[in-house]
Scaffold this motif. Structure first.
Motif, PDB file in Angstrom:
ATOM      1  N   PRO A 163      93.060   6.928 -35.346  1.00 29.35           N
ATOM      2  CA  PRO A 163      92.610   7.814 -36.433  1.00 29.35           C
ATOM      3  C   PRO A 163      91.615   7.145 -37.375  1.00 29.35           C
ATOM      4  CG  PRO A 163      94.887   7.119 -36.785  1.00 29.35           C
ATOM      5  CD  PRO A 163      94.526   6.720 -35.401  1.00 29.35           C
ATOM      6  N   ILE A 164      91.793   5.852 -37.664  1.00 32.13           N
ATOM      7  CA  ILE A 164      90.851   5.163 -38.548  1.00 32.13           C
ATOM      8  C   ILE A 164      89.478   5.070 -37.891  1.00 32.13           C
ATOM      9  CG2 ILE A 164      90.334   2.977 -39.705  1.00 32.13           C
ATOM     10  CD1 ILE A 164      92.558   4.547 -41.019  1.00 32.13           C
ATOM     11  N   PHE A 165      89.460   4.808 -36.585  1.00 31.04           N
ATOM     12  CA  PHE A 165      88.185   4.727 -35.875  1.00 31.04           C
ATOM     13  C   PHE A 165      87.484   6.078 -35.868  1.00 31.04           C
ATOM     14  CE2 PHE A 165      85.972   5.413 -31.806  1.00 31.04           C
ATOM     15  CZ  PHE A 165      84.925   4.518 -31.976  1.00 31.04           C
ATOM     16  N   LEU A 166      88.229   7.161 -35.642  1.00 30.62           N
ATOM     17  CA  LEU A 166      87.613   8.499 -35.656  1.00 30.62           C
ATOM     18  C   LEU A 166      87.043   8.818 -37.027  1.00 30.62           C
ATOM     19  CD1 LEU A 166      90.076  10.701 -33.555  1.00 30.62           C
ATOM     20  CD2 LEU A 166      87.883   9.693 -32.860  1.00 30.62           C
ATOM     21  N   LEU A 167      87.769   8.463 -38.085  1.00 30.91           N
ATOM     22  CA  LEU A 167      87.265   8.682 -39.430  1.00 30.91           C
ATOM     23  C   LEU A 167      85.986   7.889 -39.675  1.00 30.91           C
ATOM     24  CD1 LEU A 167      87.618   9.894 -42.260  1.00 30.91           C
ATOM     25  CD2 LEU A 167      89.092   7.930 -42.820  1.00 30.91           C
ATOM     26  N   SER A 168      85.964   6.675 -39.193  1.00 29.18           N
ATOM     27  CA  SER A 168      84.766   5.841 -39.345  1.00 29.18           C
ATOM     28  C   SER A 168      83.592   6.444 -38.594  1.00 29.18           C
ATOM     29  CB  SER A 168      85.053   4.429 -38.834  1.00 29.18           C
ATOM     30  OG  SER A 168      83.899   3.630 -38.857  1.00 29.18           O
TER      31      SER A 168
ATOM     32  N   THR B 243      90.163  -1.823 -36.560  1.00 34.54           N
ATOM     33  CA  THR B 243      90.621  -1.027 -37.703  1.00 34.54           C
ATOM     34  C   THR B 243      90.107  -1.615 -39.008  1.00 34.54           C
ATOM     35  OG1 THR B 243      92.623  -0.326 -36.538  1.00 34.54           O
ATOM     36  CG2 THR B 243      92.651  -0.194 -38.937  1.00 34.54           C
ATOM     37  N   VAL B 244      90.230  -2.934 -39.160  1.00 37.04           N
ATOM     38  CA  VAL B 244      89.730  -3.587 -40.373  1.00 37.04           C
ATOM     39  C   VAL B 244      88.220  -3.374 -40.503  1.00 37.04           C
ATOM     40  CG1 VAL B 244      89.461  -5.794 -41.572  1.00 37.04           C
ATOM     41  CG2 VAL B 244      91.577  -5.292 -40.332  1.00 37.04           C
ATOM     42  N   HIS B 245      87.499  -3.524 -39.395  1.00 37.65           N
ATOM     43  CA  HIS B 245      86.057  -3.305 -39.410  1.00 37.65           C
ATOM     44  C   HIS B 245      85.707  -1.864 -39.776  1.00 37.65           C
ATOM     45  CE1 HIS B 245      81.873  -3.358 -38.105  1.00 37.65           C
ATOM     46  NE2 HIS B 245      82.129  -2.361 -37.278  1.00 37.65           N
ATOM     47  N   SER B 246      86.447  -0.912 -39.221  1.00 41.11           N
ATOM     48  CA  SER B 246      86.195   0.496 -39.528  1.00 41.11           C
ATOM     49  C   SER B 246      86.442   0.790 -41.005  1.00 41.11           C
ATOM     50  CB  SER B 246      87.073   1.389 -38.646  1.00 41.11           C
ATOM     51  OG  SER B 246      86.797   1.192 -37.272  1.00 41.11           O
ATOM     52  N   CYS B 247      87.513   0.220 -41.558  1.00 32.99           N
ATOM     53  CA  CYS B 247      87.791   0.393 -42.988  1.00 32.99           C
ATOM     54  C   CYS B 247      86.678  -0.211 -43.832  1.00 32.99           C
ATOM     55  CB  CYS B 247      89.128  -0.248 -43.349  1.00 32.99           C
ATOM     56  SG  CYS B 247      90.566   0.594 -42.664  1.00 32.99           S
ATOM     57  N   GLN B 248      86.161  -1.340 -43.374  1.00 34.42           N
ATOM     58  CA  GLN B 248      85.058  -1.988 -44.087  1.00 34.42           C
ATOM     59  C   GLN B 248      83.834  -1.079 -44.122  1.00 34.42           C
ATOM     60  OE1 GLN B 248      84.536  -5.967 -42.642  1.00 34.42           O
ATOM     61  NE2 GLN B 248      82.667  -6.324 -43.792  1.00 34.42           N
ATOM     62  N   ARG B 249      83.543  -0.431 -43.027  1.00 38.02           N
ATOM     63  CA  ARG B 249      82.389   0.473 -42.956  1.00 38.02           C
ATOM     64  C   ARG B 249      82.614   1.721 -43.813  1.00 38.02           C
ATOM     65  NH1 ARG B 249      81.664   2.495 -37.758  1.00 38.02           N
ATOM     66  NH2 ARG B 249      79.474   2.909 -38.195  1.00 38.02           N
ATOM     67  N   ILE B 250      83.847   2.213 -43.805  1.00 40.96           N
ATOM     68  CA  ILE B 250      84.155   3.393 -44.620  1.00 40.96           C
ATOM     69  C   ILE B 250      83.991   3.079 -46.097  1.00 40.96           C
ATOM     70  CG2 ILE B 250      86.016   4.946 -45.315  1.00 40.96           C
ATOM     71  CD1 ILE B 250      87.085   4.723 -42.429  1.00 40.96           C
ATOM     72  N   VAL B 251      84.494   1.928 -46.522  1.00 43.90           N
ATOM     73  CA  VAL B 251      84.353   1.517 -47.925  1.00 43.90           C
ATOM     74  C   VAL B 251      82.879   1.377 -48.294  1.00 43.90           C
ATOM     75  CG1 VAL B 251      84.753  -0.404 -49.531  1.00 43.90           C
ATOM     76  CG2 VAL B 251      86.607   0.404 -48.061  1.00 43.90           C
ATOM     77  N   ALA B 252      82.095   0.783 -47.389  1.00 43.00           N
ATOM     78  CA  ALA B 252      80.671   0.610 -47.660  1.00 43.00           C
ATOM     79  C   ALA B 252      79.969   1.962 -47.823  1.00 43.00           C
ATOM     80  CB  ALA B 252      80.026  -0.188 -46.530  1.00 43.00           C
ATOM     81  N   GLN B 253      80.363   2.922 -47.009  1.00 41.66           N
ATOM     82  CA  GLN B 253      79.737   4.247 -47.089  1.00 41.66           C
ATOM     83  C   GLN B 253      80.161   4.984 -48.361  1.00 41.66           C
ATOM     84  OE1 GLN B 253      77.548   5.422 -44.935  1.00 41.66           O
ATOM     85  NE2 GLN B 253      77.290   7.423 -45.897  1.00 41.66           N
ATOM     86  N   ILE B 254      81.441   4.913 -48.685  1.00 41.25           N
ATOM     87  CA  ILE B 254      81.939   5.645 -49.854  1.00 41.25           C
ATOM     88  C   ILE B 254      81.322   5.123 -51.145  1.00 41.25           C
ATOM     89  CG2 ILE B 254      84.005   6.096 -51.246  1.00 41.25           C
ATOM     90  CD1 ILE B 254      85.596   6.238 -48.653  1.00 41.25           C
ATOM     91  N   PHE B 255      81.260   3.775 -51.256  1.00 43.31           N
ATOM     92  CA  PHE B 255      80.756   3.173 -52.490  1.00 43.31           C
ATOM     93  C   PHE B 255      79.259   2.868 -52.429  1.00 43.31           C
ATOM     94  CE2 PHE B 255      85.309   2.299 -52.531  1.00 43.31           C
ATOM     95  CZ  PHE B 255      85.646   2.690 -53.820  1.00 43.31           C
ATOM     96  N   ASN B 256      78.610   3.307 -51.343  1.00 47.06           N
ATOM     97  CA  ASN B 256      77.161   3.194 -51.220  1.00 47.06           C
ATOM     98  C   ASN B 256      76.689   1.753 -51.381  1.00 47.06           C
ATOM     99  OD1 ASN B 256      74.708   4.474 -50.675  1.00 47.06           O
ATOM    100  ND2 ASN B 256      74.170   4.550 -52.860  1.00 47.06           N
ATOM    101  N   ILE B 257      77.355   0.828 -50.672  1.00 49.39           N
ATOM    102  CA  ILE B 257      76.982  -0.577 -50.724  1.00 49.39           C
ATOM    103  C   ILE B 257      76.716  -1.066 -49.305  1.00 49.39           C
ATOM    104  CG2 ILE B 257      78.323  -1.065 -52.806  1.00 49.39           C
ATOM    105  CD1 ILE B 257      80.512  -2.212 -51.037  1.00 49.39           C
ATOM    106  N   HIS B 258      76.054  -2.218 -49.210  1.00 47.62           N
ATOM    107  CA  HIS B 258      75.822  -2.813 -47.899  1.00 47.62           C
ATOM    108  C   HIS B 258      77.158  -3.239 -47.320  1.00 47.62           C
ATOM    109  CE1 HIS B 258      74.315  -5.388 -44.724  1.00 47.62           C
ATOM    110  NE2 HIS B 258      73.089  -4.953 -44.962  1.00 47.62           N
ATOM    111  N   VAL B 259      77.306  -3.048 -46.033  1.00 52.16           N
ATOM    112  CA  VAL B 259      78.585  -3.348 -45.411  1.00 52.16           C
ATOM    113  C   VAL B 259      78.959  -4.818 -45.560  1.00 52.16           C
ATOM    114  CG1 VAL B 259      77.667  -3.842 -43.105  1.00 52.16           C
ATOM    115  CG2 VAL B 259      79.978  -2.909 -43.351  1.00 52.16           C
ATOM    116  N   LYS B 260      77.956  -5.708 -45.658  1.00 50.23           N
ATOM    117  CA  LYS B 260      78.260  -7.132 -45.841  1.00 50.23           C
ATOM    118  C   LYS B 260      78.937  -7.390 -47.180  1.00 50.23           C
ATOM    119  CE  LYS B 260      74.097  -8.663 -45.086  1.00 50.23           C
ATOM    120  NZ  LYS B 260      72.976  -9.608 -44.924  1.00 50.23           N
ATOM    121  N   ASN B 261      78.649  -6.530 -48.157  1.00 45.65           N
ATOM    122  CA  ASN B 261      79.267  -6.705 -49.468  1.00 45.65           C
ATOM    123  C   ASN B 261      80.705  -6.199 -49.500  1.00 45.65           C
ATOM    124  OD1 ASN B 261      76.897  -7.811 -50.511  1.00 45.65           O
ATOM    125  ND2 ASN B 261      76.059  -5.790 -50.997  1.00 45.65           N
ATOM    126  N   ALA B 262      81.124  -5.594 -48.399  1.00 49.68           N
ATOM    127  CA  ALA B 262      82.523  -5.171 -48.284  1.00 49.68           C
ATOM    128  C   ALA B 262      83.354  -6.219 -47.547  1.00 49.68           C
ATOM    129  CB  ALA B 262      82.610  -3.829 -47.550  1.00 49.68           C
TER     130      ALA B 262
END
Length: 579
Positions: A307-312, A363-382
């Protein structure tokens, strides 16, 4: 010219450098930082972790001792214990599988003639090298298919997790299948389909036939997505021929009749009325608790990967959906089958350890990408998210590994003391065990073949192994049928010896004292040679039993004595002739 005009008229999908807004958006949501440790660095890290396992990990499953280490000791030294699975009537185990491990042991033993315990640890060092090498191959495949960030996370998990500390150097078919899962999926991720097919076939036919489940996602990709039916069929046939011909030839030679061991073990486990349930059943929570102990946060992350991957993918897809979904099908299919079986053992999950670690990292990587998208930041900063997960995972993993060593290594330390005794006694010396028969690490911990293991009666009422028959000319008598073996786990009284024949006793001094298993240290004629602490599980809080916390664990837990006793004087009674 016409084609050139058509190409020039197409709308470019590459962001223009002067389009600052579009360029910043692409870079901000770039999936990752394109860096990961080199193959050499990864191998050094993994080898360091596996060497620690080889030296400090105990044997957690008596099947490893009696079904694998003991037959190998028999092949190398001409003496070892035999279980009913190796009786020709049942023939559930492959001797070719044993020979693969016996070769390095025999070479080292023949060339250097060390004590048997050094041969044991030499084989473990070989397994450490094999494990770290196949893990590196898997790591390169993960980077190619899923990117550097998932690769870095997977590498960190592999280096730290307690599950790999236990399974990485274990001499078990499930560990061998784990190696081959690393190879098969690593090859699949790198599009090396021939290697993937061969490693899957090797795992199924020689190691553990139930790993065919893990080959389903690879087969689906090759047949239905890649549409390379000819390659799949041809290499499946080549693999089967290359594996089955030497396997059946070797096993038929050792058993004295035509034998296909993999088919026999499937028949016993699936098509008999009793099967493996004779050896104990566990509740549905068993694998959940086991997964939390061996992978802590990563196991939870692996279970919710889909489910986390699908959300990502919905938030910010990356085009890697097919392979991601397929490998998760392999993981969930394995868990669904084995989670619902009454008979559960820790080693049954070993073959999917690579997929658990990859799924948790994804899963951790997908969460990292989701956080980056939500907060409009570069994924490296997550990175803080993945860094925090790895930090907590590492602390819990170190605490778990330390608990396994601190709480339970006393048994291995006692047997190391046994290995230090004189190599050639005046006559055959029996080292006896009662209720602690299941913690015997193998005959490699006996100083020489002049020593034998003796079983004393205890409250255990199941079937114990017996020594292989020995011919006077040194021939390995592996094809003899023994009527005192059964496949119902029924007790065989002939396995026990009288206490009068014992020169040494290895026992755990605890509260489990009955008429059949007395406290041997209190009997007359016995003296202490060595003793080491061993956890009293009943007096320890589950949290401190599972994880070692410096200063607190020693206060919250009590320890019994794991002891080596020696006869101080010979008994006056006549020795029993019971063997």
């Amino acid at each position: 010219m016409s084609a050139a005009r058509q190409r020039g008229s197409r709308k470019s999908t590459v962001p223009r450098l002067d389009d600052e807004t579009q360029l910043q958006k692409v870079m901000r949501h770039s999936t990752e930082d394109p860096w990961s440790p080199s193959v050499t660095t990864a191998w050094k890290l993994l080898l360091s972790a596996r060497l620690c396992s080889a030296l400090w990990s105990g044997i957690s499953d008596c099947d490893e001792t009696y079904n694998y280490w003991e037959p190998v000791h028999h092949l190398v030294y001409g003496q070892g214990l035999q279980t009913w699975e190796y009786d020709p009537r049942f023939a559930l185990r492959s001797y070719l599988y044993l020979i693969v491990y016996s070769v390095p042991a025999w070479i080292y033993s023949t060339v250097f003639q060390p004590s048997p315990i050094l041969v044991f640890f030499f084989v473990r060092l070989v397994l450490a090298c094999v494990s770290s090498s196949v893990e590196v191959y898997f790591y390169t495949g993960v980077i190619r298919e899923f990117g550097h960030n998932v690769g870095r996370l997977t590498l960190g998990v592999m280096c730290l997790c307690p599950g790999m500390f236990i399974s990485g150097t274990a001499f078990l078919p499930s560990s061998t299948s784990m190696y081959l899962t690393f190879l098969a999926y690593g090859a699949w991720f790198q599009k090396h389909f021939r290697i993937a097919i061969f490693c899957t076939a090797l795992s199924v036919l020689l190691s553990w036939p139930f790993t065919a489940l893990l080959g389903i996602p690879i087969a689906v990709d090759i047949l239905l997505i890649q549409r390379r039916t000819k390659l799949f069929l041809s290499w499946s046939s080549i693999s089967a021929a290359c594996i089955l011909l030497p396997m059946i030839t070797c096993d038929s030679f050792f058993y004295g009749k035509l034998v296909f061991a993999s088919l026999n073990i499937v028949t016993y486990n699936v098509f008999t009325d009793h099967g493996p349930d004779l050896y104990g059943t566990e509740p549905a929570s068993y694998y959940l608790l086991n997964g939390l102990l061996n992978f802590n946060l990563i196991f939870v992350a692996a279970l919710v990967c889909f489910p986390i991957f699908l959300l990502s993918q919905l938030v910010n897809g990356n085009g890697k959906g097919k392979i991601c979904i397929l490998f998760q099908i392999g993981l969930y299919l394995w868990l669904a089958v084995f989670w619902t079986r009454p008979h559960k053992e820790e080693r049954f999950l070993f073959p999917v350890y690579p997929l658990i670690m990859l799924a948790g990292s994804l899963t951790v990587h997908s969460c990292q990408r989701i956080v980056a998208q939500i907060f409009n930041i570069h994924v490296k900063n997550a990175w803080l998210l993945s860094g925090l997960v790895l930090f907590i995972f590492g602390i819990l993993s170190f605490a778990r590994v330390a608990a396994l060593y601190q709480h339970y290594h006393g048994s291995m330390q006692v047997w190391m003391k046994v290995a230090e005794m004189e190599r050639v006694p005046r006559q055959t010396a029996y080292v006896c065990v009662g209720k602690e028969w299941h913690r015997f690490p193998s005959s490699f911990f006996l100083p020489s073949t002049s020593y034998r293991l003796g079983f004393l009666q205890s409250e255990f009422k199941g079937q114990l192994p017996k020594y292989y028959s020995e011919a006077s000319n040194g021939t390995l008598l592996t094809d003899l049928i023994h009527e005192d073996f059964n496949d119902l786990n029924q007790e065989e009284i002939s396995r026990y010896i009288n206490l009068d024949k014992c020169k040494y006793i290895v026992d755990l001094d605890n509260k489990a004292v009955t008429s059949r298993q007395p406290r041997y240290s209190e009997l007359s004629g016995w003296k202490h040679v060595a003793e080491f602490p061993f956890l009293d599980s009943s007096s320890c809080h589950p949290l401190f039993r599972a994880f070692y916390v410096p200063l607190f664990s020693s206060q919250k837990c009590k320890y019994n004595r794991y002891e080596l006793l020696s006869r101080s004087r010979r008994p006056t009674a006549k020795l029993s002739t019971k063997n």
